[in-house]
Scaffold this active site. Structure first.
Site, PDB file in Angstrom:
ATOM      1  N   ALA A 110       0.844  -1.201   0.000  1.00  0.00           N
ATOM      2  CA  ALA A 110       0.000   0.000   0.000  1.00  0.00           C
ATOM      3  C   ALA A 110       0.874   1.243   0.000  1.00  0.00           C
ATOM      4  O   ALA A 110       0.737   2.127   0.848  1.00  0.00           O
ATOM      5  CB  ALA A 110      -0.915  -0.012   1.215  1.00  0.00           C
ATOM      6  N   GLU A 152      -0.759  -2.351  -4.159  1.00  0.00           N
ATOM      7  CA  GLU A 152      -1.653  -3.420  -3.719  1.00  0.00           C
ATOM      8  C   GLU A 152      -3.083  -2.914  -3.581  1.00  0.00           C
ATOM      9  O   GLU A 152      -3.361  -1.949  -2.863  1.00  0.00           O
ATOM     10  CB  GLU A 152      -1.184  -4.025  -2.395  1.00  0.00           C
ATOM     11  CG  GLU A 152      -2.089  -5.178  -1.956  1.00  0.00           C
ATOM     12  CD  GLU A 152      -1.434  -6.174  -1.023  1.00  0.00           C
ATOM     13  OE1 GLU A 152      -0.345  -5.870  -0.484  1.00  0.00           O
ATOM     14  OE2 GLU A 152      -1.998  -7.273  -0.837  1.00  0.00           O
ATOM     15  N   GLU A 158      -9.176  -1.986   4.899  1.00  0.00           N
ATOM     16  CA  GLU A 158      -7.766  -1.641   5.033  1.00  0.00           C
ATOM     17  C   GLU A 158      -7.354  -0.376   4.294  1.00  0.00           C
ATOM     18  O   GLU A 158      -6.317   0.208   4.600  1.00  0.00           O
ATOM     19  CB  GLU A 158      -6.894  -2.829   4.605  1.00  0.00           C
ATOM     20  CG  GLU A 158      -7.185  -4.046   5.475  1.00  0.00           C
ATOM     21  CD  GLU A 158      -6.282  -5.231   5.203  1.00  0.00           C
ATOM     22  OE1 GLU A 158      -5.086  -5.023   4.979  1.00  0.00           O
ATOM     23  OE2 GLU A 158      -6.789  -6.362   5.210  1.00  0.00           O
ATOM     24  N   ASP A 185      -4.403  -9.504  -4.843  1.00  0.00           N
ATOM     25  CA  ASP A 185      -4.279 -10.475  -3.752  1.00  0.00           C
ATOM     26  C   ASP A 185      -5.621 -11.205  -3.670  1.00  0.00           C
ATOM     27  O   ASP A 185      -6.674 -10.556  -3.560  1.00  0.00           O
ATOM     28  CB  ASP A 185      -3.971  -9.678  -2.468  1.00  0.00           C
ATOM     29  CG  ASP A 185      -3.814 -10.549  -1.229  1.00  0.00           C
ATOM     30  OD1 ASP A 185      -4.555 -11.544  -1.099  1.00  0.00           O
ATOM     31  OD2 ASP A 185      -2.976 -10.204  -0.380  1.00  0.00           O
ATOM     32  N   THR A 186      -5.583 -12.524  -3.733  1.00  0.00           N
ATOM     33  CA  THR A 186      -6.846 -13.288  -3.757  1.00  0.00           C
ATOM     34  C   THR A 186      -7.691 -13.019  -2.516  1.00  0.00           C
ATOM     35  O   THR A 186      -8.915 -13.043  -2.582  1.00  0.00           O
ATOM     36  CB  THR A 186      -6.593 -14.807  -3.879  1.00  0.00           C
ATOM     37  OG1 THR A 186      -5.769 -15.229  -2.787  1.00  0.00           O
ATOM     38  CG2 THR A 186      -5.927 -15.160  -5.202  1.00  0.00           C
ATOM     39  N   HIS A 188      -7.987 -10.148  -0.782  1.00  0.00           N
ATOM     40  CA  HIS A 188      -8.709  -8.876  -0.950  1.00  0.00           C
ATOM     41  C   HIS A 188      -9.729  -8.971  -2.087  1.00  0.00           C
ATOM     42  O   HIS A 188     -10.849  -8.472  -1.964  1.00  0.00           O
ATOM     43  CB  HIS A 188      -7.730  -7.733  -1.201  1.00  0.00           C
ATOM     44  CG  HIS A 188      -6.772  -7.502  -0.074  1.00  0.00           C
ATOM     45  ND1 HIS A 188      -7.176  -7.027   1.148  1.00  0.00           N
ATOM     46  CD2 HIS A 188      -5.435  -7.706   0.033  1.00  0.00           C
ATOM     47  CE1 HIS A 188      -6.126  -6.931   1.960  1.00  0.00           C
ATOM     48  NE2 HIS A 188      -5.063  -7.346   1.300  1.00  0.00           N
ATOM     49  N   HIS A 211      -0.457 -11.866  -4.837  1.00  0.00           N
ATOM     50  CA  HIS A 211      -0.479 -12.488  -3.506  1.00  0.00           C
ATOM     51  C   HIS A 211      -1.569 -13.550  -3.462  1.00  0.00           C
ATOM     52  O   HIS A 211      -2.676 -13.320  -3.961  1.00  0.00           O
ATOM     53  CB  HIS A 211      -0.776 -11.446  -2.420  1.00  0.00           C
ATOM     54  CG  HIS A 211       0.419 -10.663  -1.984  1.00  0.00           C
ATOM     55  ND1 HIS A 211       0.314  -9.501  -1.244  1.00  0.00           N
ATOM     56  CD2 HIS A 211       1.757 -10.870  -2.169  1.00  0.00           C
ATOM     57  CE1 HIS A 211       1.534  -9.029  -0.993  1.00  0.00           C
ATOM     58  NE2 HIS A 211       2.420  -9.841  -1.555  1.00  0.00           N
ATOM     59  N   ARG A 217      -7.265 -16.184   4.762  1.00  0.00           N
ATOM     60  CA  ARG A 217      -5.802 -16.048   4.765  1.00  0.00           C
ATOM     61  C   ARG A 217      -5.084 -17.309   5.201  1.00  0.00           C
ATOM     62  O   ARG A 217      -3.918 -17.256   5.608  1.00  0.00           O
ATOM     63  CB  ARG A 217      -5.347 -14.829   5.593  1.00  0.00           C
ATOM     64  CG  ARG A 217      -6.078 -13.553   5.204  1.00  0.00           C
ATOM     65  CD  ARG A 217      -5.331 -12.305   5.563  1.00  0.00           C
ATOM     66  NE  ARG A 217      -4.493 -11.896   4.445  1.00  0.00           N
ATOM     67  CZ  ARG A 217      -3.986 -10.657   4.301  1.00  0.00           C
ATOM     68  NH1 ARG A 217      -4.220  -9.736   5.203  1.00  0.00           N
ATOM     69  NH2 ARG A 217      -3.240 -10.359   3.277  1.00  0.00           N
ATOM     70  N   GLU A 247       0.840 -15.360   1.365  1.00  0.00           N
ATOM     71  CA  GLU A 247       0.823 -14.413   2.482  1.00  0.00           C
ATOM     72  C   GLU A 247      -0.114 -14.951   3.565  1.00  0.00           C
ATOM     73  O   GLU A 247      -1.108 -14.308   3.905  1.00  0.00           O
ATOM     74  CB  GLU A 247       0.341 -13.056   1.955  1.00  0.00           C
ATOM     75  CG  GLU A 247       0.994 -11.869   2.601  1.00  0.00           C
ATOM     76  CD  GLU A 247       0.454 -10.549   2.061  1.00  0.00           C
ATOM     77  OE1 GLU A 247      -0.634 -10.523   1.451  1.00  0.00           O
ATOM     78  OE2 GLU A 247       1.120  -9.531   2.265  1.00  0.00           O
TER      79      GLU A 247
HETATM   80 MN   LIG Z   1      -1.334  -8.973   0.169  1.00  0.00          MN
END
Ligand SMILES: [Mn+2]
Length: 292
Positions: A110, A152, A158, A185-186, A188, A211, A217, A247
């Site tokens: 980020a 990202e 977030e 990222d899968t 998010h 990611h 997660r 991650e």
């Molecule tokens: Mn990530």
């Protein structure tokens, strides 16, 4: 594709030192990983001697380093305070210079703001106006070293700045630098995108980093909440050849548990050996799904 893994998986702290990085690098290389994701703030604070040593670790184990930043608020490139933005730009320019020393090709995270967001500011338009010129300058500094800055896309809890691939593409178009691109990222995407495979295809050659994790997660393959076959096909469709970095966050407690909001043990009480076993299984699972 370069399969990679973050360094903070085994503990509940973001802290690390060179010795810890060495230990993790050996472990990942032994398991068959080709990439290791490190913390940008650690790189920022490393001496030249430490960077040389780290570079040697990468060479010894055949690991490429990706550098992940969840910037502190004092380095916020979208800050209303021009002094903070200036400080942030200086911080990231130092980081990309240091990344050159360890031959790292990609700065991710980020980096257009700070993380985790406290939502004290939520005006997307002004945040874009303030951060886009900063990202353009950072992109110029990074391209000297052949470094990509992969922004990202985060879920709504977030950040407010970019929550979907479509928004990230608009943002990157305004930055207008080829090396300022997108990290999907899968975890998010599972929250925000109508269809994460369409998002991957929409990103296309702008996808600079990827990611992977299950919807909660866990490691890829641990519970099948993500359609990994479909994700693999989407990556194949765009001829994706860059980093695919796991991650996972399985342990509660510490600063990691707090920042990621893990309030229960998702590891089934795993010790280091069990965590290693999960990781080997996840790598083999992903290679099976993503390599054709
Ligand atoms: Mn990530």
């Amino acid at each position: 594709m370069k399969f990679g893994m973050g360094y903070a998986y085994w503990g509940t702290t973001w802290k690390s030192d060179l010795e810890h990085y060495k230990k993790v690098a050996k472990k990942l290389a032994d398991m068959g990983f080709q990439m290791m994701e490190l913390n940008a703030d650690h790189i920022y604070h490393m001496s030249n001697k430490e960077l040389l040593e780290l570079n040697a670790v990468g060479e010894e184990y055949g690991l490429i380093f990706s550098i992940n930043s969840g910037p502190a608020k004092q380095y916020d490139l979208s800050s209303p305070d021009p002094e903070v933005r200036k400080r942030g730009l200086g911080y990231f320019i130092d980081i990309v210079k240091k990344m050159g020393e360890i031959h790292s090709p990609v700065l991710v995270g980020a980096i257009y703001s700070f993380w985790p967001s406290d939502f004290s500011e939520t005006n997307k338009m002004t945040a874009w106006e303030r951060s886009i010129p900063m990202l353009r300058k950072l992109g110029e500094a990074a391209e000297v070293f052949g470094i990509d800055c992969s922004l990202e896309v985060l879920n709504r809890n977030e950040t407010y700045i970019m929550n979907s691939c479509e928004e990230a593409i608009m943002y990157c178009n305004e930055v207008g630098k080829k090396n300022v691109n997108i990290l999907l990222d899968t975890y998010h995407m599972n929250i925000e995108e109508d269809n994460m495979c369409d998002a991957i295809r929409l990103a296309g050659e702008r996808l600079g980093h990827f990611h992977v994790g299950e919807a909660n997660r866990k490691l890829p393959g641990m519970n099948g909440t993500i359609d990994w076959d479909a994700v693999g096909y989407a990556l194949q469709d765009i001829n994706y050849e860059k980093g695919v970095v796991m991650e996972p966050f399985l342990k509660c407690g510490g600063e990691v548990g707090r920042d990621i909001r893990v309030w229960r043990d998702l590891s089934h009480g795993a010790d280091e050996d069990a965590l290693d076993k999960y990781l080997r299984q996840a790598l083999s699972f992903l290679k099976d799904k993503f390599i054709f």
